[in-house]
Design a protein around this motif. Structure first.
Motif, PDB file in Angstrom:
ATOM      1  N   LEU A   6       0.605  -1.591   0.142  1.00  0.00           N
ATOM      2  CA  LEU A   6       0.288   0.126   0.381  1.00  0.00           C
ATOM      3  C   LEU A   6       0.930   0.887  -0.013  1.00  0.00           C
ATOM      4  N   SER A   7       2.138   0.673  -0.540  1.00  0.00           N
ATOM      5  CA  SER A   7       2.711   2.481  -0.556  1.00  0.00           C
ATOM      6  C   SER A   7       2.456   2.881  -1.189  1.00  0.00           C
ATOM      7  N   LYS A   8       1.748   3.537  -1.965  1.00  0.00           N
ATOM      8  CA  LYS A   8       1.588   4.719  -2.941  1.00  0.00           C
ATOM      9  C   LYS A   8       0.211   4.736  -2.829  1.00  0.00           C
ATOM     10  N   LYS A   9      -0.183   4.805  -1.764  1.00  0.00           N
ATOM     11  CA  LYS A   9      -1.858   4.545  -1.046  1.00  0.00           C
ATOM     12  C   LYS A   9      -1.320   5.940   0.107  1.00  0.00           C
ATOM     13  N   ILE A  10      -2.360   6.508  -0.137  1.00  0.00           N
ATOM     14  CA  ILE A  10      -2.696   7.975   0.820  1.00  0.00           C
ATOM     15  C   ILE A  10      -3.787   7.516   1.938  1.00  0.00           C
ATOM     16  N   ILE A  11      -4.269   7.091   2.796  1.00  0.00           N
ATOM     17  CA  ILE A  11      -5.547   6.595   3.353  1.00  0.00           C
ATOM     18  C   ILE A  11      -6.094   7.839   4.204  1.00  0.00           C
ATOM     19  N   LEU A  12      -7.756   7.848   4.041  1.00  0.00           N
ATOM     20  CA  LEU A  12      -8.128   9.168   5.102  1.00  0.00           C
ATOM     21  C   LEU A  12      -9.299   8.028   5.962  1.00  0.00           C
ATOM     22  N   ILE A  13      -9.373   7.675   7.124  1.00  0.00           N
ATOM     23  CA  ILE A  13     -10.328   6.853   7.366  1.00  0.00           C
ATOM     24  C   ILE A  13     -10.597   7.833   8.696  1.00  0.00           C
ATOM     25  N   THR A  14     -12.156   7.874   8.642  1.00  0.00           N
ATOM     26  CA  THR A  14     -12.301   8.736  10.203  1.00  0.00           C
ATOM     27  C   THR A  14     -13.286   7.273  10.577  1.00  0.00           C
ATOM     28  N   VAL A  69     -15.311  19.279   7.542  1.00  0.00           N
ATOM     29  CA  VAL A  69     -14.739  18.575   6.904  1.00  0.00           C
ATOM     30  C   VAL A  69     -13.596  19.009   5.619  1.00  0.00           C
ATOM     31  N   ALA A  70     -13.996  19.500   4.927  1.00  0.00           N
ATOM     32  CA  ALA A  70     -13.323  20.636   3.970  1.00  0.00           C
ATOM     33  C   ALA A  70     -12.451  21.394   4.806  1.00  0.00           C
ATOM     34  N   ALA A  71     -11.784  21.705   5.723  1.00  0.00           N
ATOM     35  CA  ALA A  71     -11.241  22.145   6.653  1.00  0.00           C
ATOM     36  C   ALA A  71      -9.517  20.655   6.853  1.00  0.00           C
ATOM     37  N   MET A  72     -10.380  19.439   6.914  1.00  0.00           N
ATOM     38  CA  MET A  72      -9.251  18.672   7.488  1.00  0.00           C
ATOM     39  C   MET A  72      -8.281  18.463   6.234  1.00  0.00           C
ATOM     40  N   PHE A  73      -9.468  18.307   5.083  1.00  0.00           N
ATOM     41  CA  PHE A  73      -8.769  17.695   3.452  1.00  0.00           C
ATOM     42  C   PHE A  73      -7.578  18.314   3.390  1.00  0.00           C
ATOM     43  N   ASP A  74      -7.680  20.470   3.452  1.00  0.00           N
ATOM     44  CA  ASP A  74      -6.254  20.938   3.251  1.00  0.00           C
ATOM     45  C   ASP A  74      -5.488  20.408   3.747  1.00  0.00           C
ATOM     46  N   ALA A  75      -5.850  20.334   5.963  1.00  0.00           N
ATOM     47  CA  ALA A  75      -4.525  19.912   6.382  1.00  0.00           C
ATOM     48  C   ALA A  75      -3.641  18.358   6.360  1.00  0.00           C
ATOM     49  N   VAL A  76      -5.202  17.283   6.043  1.00  0.00           N
ATOM     50  CA  VAL A  76      -4.431  16.233   5.702  1.00  0.00           C
ATOM     51  C   VAL A  76      -3.719  16.282   4.089  1.00  0.00           C
ATOM     52  N   GLU A  77      -4.186  17.118   2.662  1.00  0.00           N
ATOM     53  CA  GLU A  77      -3.100  17.699   1.702  1.00  0.00           C
ATOM     54  C   GLU A  77      -1.366  18.280   2.296  1.00  0.00           C
ATOM     55  N   SER A  78      -1.531  18.683   2.633  1.00  0.00           N
ATOM     56  CA  SER A  78      -0.094  19.780   2.857  1.00  0.00           C
ATOM     57  C   SER A  78       0.426  18.786   3.804  1.00  0.00           C
ATOM     58  N   ALA A  79      -0.010  17.957   4.695  1.00  0.00           N
ATOM     59  CA  ALA A  79       0.567  17.070   5.646  1.00  0.00           C
ATOM     60  C   ALA A  79       1.703  15.736   4.871  1.00  0.00           C
ATOM     61  N   LEU A  80       0.301  15.279   4.036  1.00  0.00           N
ATOM     62  CA  LEU A  80       0.161  13.947   3.552  1.00  0.00           C
ATOM     63  C   LEU A  80      -0.154  13.867   2.071  1.00  0.00           C
ATOM     64  N   LEU A  82      -2.555  14.364  -1.163  1.00  0.00           N
ATOM     65  CA  LEU A  82      -4.514  14.021  -1.495  1.00  0.00           C
ATOM     66  C   LEU A  82      -4.507  13.055  -1.035  1.00  0.00           C
ATOM     67  N   PRO A  83      -5.900  12.174  -0.119  1.00  0.00           N
ATOM     68  CA  PRO A  83      -6.134  11.235   0.122  1.00  0.00           C
ATOM     69  C   PRO A  83      -6.664  10.229  -0.991  1.00  0.00           C
ATOM     70  N   ASN A  84      -6.089   8.679  -1.800  1.00  0.00           N
ATOM     71  CA  ASN A  84      -6.579   8.011  -2.901  1.00  0.00           C
ATOM     72  C   ASN A  84      -7.576   7.106  -2.297  1.00  0.00           C
ATOM     73  N   VAL A  85      -7.245   6.886  -1.673  1.00  0.00           N
ATOM     74  CA  VAL A  85      -8.648   5.967  -0.950  1.00  0.00           C
ATOM     75  C   VAL A  85      -8.677   6.806   0.820  1.00  0.00           C
ATOM     76  N   VAL A  86     -10.448   6.908   0.837  1.00  0.00           N
ATOM     77  CA  VAL A  86     -10.586   7.211   2.224  1.00  0.00           C
ATOM     78  C   VAL A  86     -11.950   6.540   2.069  1.00  0.00           C
TER      79      VAL A  86
END
Ligand SMILES: NC(=O)c1ccc[n+]([C@@H]2O[C@H](COP(=O)([O-])OP(=O)(O)OC[C@H]3O[C@@H](n4cnc5c(N)ncnc54)[C@H](O)[C@@H]3O)[C@@H](O)[C@H]2O)c1
Length: 254
Positions: A6-14, A69-80, A82-86
């Protein structure tokens, strides 16, 4: 080559700090993913249970709240990135007879289980479509999505709604390359089912008869299904539910 890499995956999990979520997060990390963990739990409590890793970051936000949630996606994008799996995994359950079900609790349950999943999936799709990203949405439903189960009728309704939501996103966004699938666990021996098992004798009596394989599910078995579904091995799957339930959905047993 490891087909479950999964090394190419950026995964967001709620709901990733919850009992099952924590185990999923560890398993995804073990397979090389970068993991953005969302929950409503305070940062210090989350830090105490989540693995310390550069590839795992915690983002506190109410997943039902669109601006958060929009602000969280912004923060995730900056840190890791854009997730490709949500993974829309946050959830709650409440147990009352239908005649006594408190409507305030009904509203809260629908907000956490249905609205939050929609808000998060919608935000992901809004970011994927303009950039041509073939993202993957994964919804955690439950075997009760198709099986009425006494005293948790709003929960079964919410999981049916999530299944319909998953199929709707899958159908509508397939032409953009976006996929959506669900994982439906059975009765897991941690988290919400364990709380009901410990506190509600009528639930315990029913649940102990409802698992054809005869024993409570481990959270690791749910996490294994996530690894598979997040991996490229599942690339041709969309609009489907992966039942990992020890046969619970074969209910009623005689
Ligand atoms: N435990 C089981 O037997 C079982 C079986 C089938 C499906 N599930 C599903 O698995 C998922 C996790 O269940 P669990 O047993 O680990 O429960 P849990 O209560 O341990 O975890 C749920 C997590 O969701 C978080 N959450 C609640 N509202 C939120 C919100 N608005 N935004 C972000 N996070 C929020 C909670 O803080 C919690 O950490 C749920 O969707 C549940 O319906 C559980």
């Amino acid at each position: 080559m490891n087909p479950l890499d999964l090394s190419k995956k950026i995964i967001l999990i709620t709901g990733g700090v919850g009992a099952i979520g924590q185990v999923i997060v560890r398993m995804l990390l073990k397979h090389g993913a970068a993991v953005a963990v969302n929950d409503v739990i305070p940062e210090a409590e989350a830090a105490a249970v989540l693995p310390a890793s550069e590839r795992a970051r915690y983002f506190r936000a109410d997943a039902a709240h669109a601006e958060a949630v929009a602000a969280m996606f912004d923060a995730v994008e900056s840190a890791l990135g854009l997730p490709n799996v949500v993974c829309c995994h946050a959830g709650m359950v409440g147990a009352h007879p239908v005649t006594d079900y408190p409507l305030a609790e009904y509203d809260k349950l629908m907000e956490v289980n249905v609205r939050a999943a929609f808000v998060v999936a919608q935000e992901a799709a809004r970011r994927w479509i303009p950039r041509g990203i073939a993202g993957h949405l994964i919804f955690t439903t439950s075997w009760v999505q198709d099986v009425p189960w006494p005293e948790i009728t709003p929960y079964t309704m919410s999981k049916s709604a999530m299944k319909a939501m998953m199929r709707g996103f899958a159908r509508e966004l397939a032409s953009k390359g976006i996929r959506a699938n669900a994982i439906a666990p059975g009765i897991v021996g941690v988290g919400m089912a364990k709380r009901q098992w410990d506190t509600d004798p009528s639930y315990r009596a029913r649940a102990s008869k409802a698992i054809p394989l005869g024993y409570l599910q481990t959270p690791e078995s749910v996490a294994d299904a996530f690894v598979f579904l997040c991996s490229d091995m599942a690339n041709y799957m969309t609009g489907t539910t992966l039942l990992v339930d020890g046969g619970c959905s074969l209910y009623p047993m005689d």
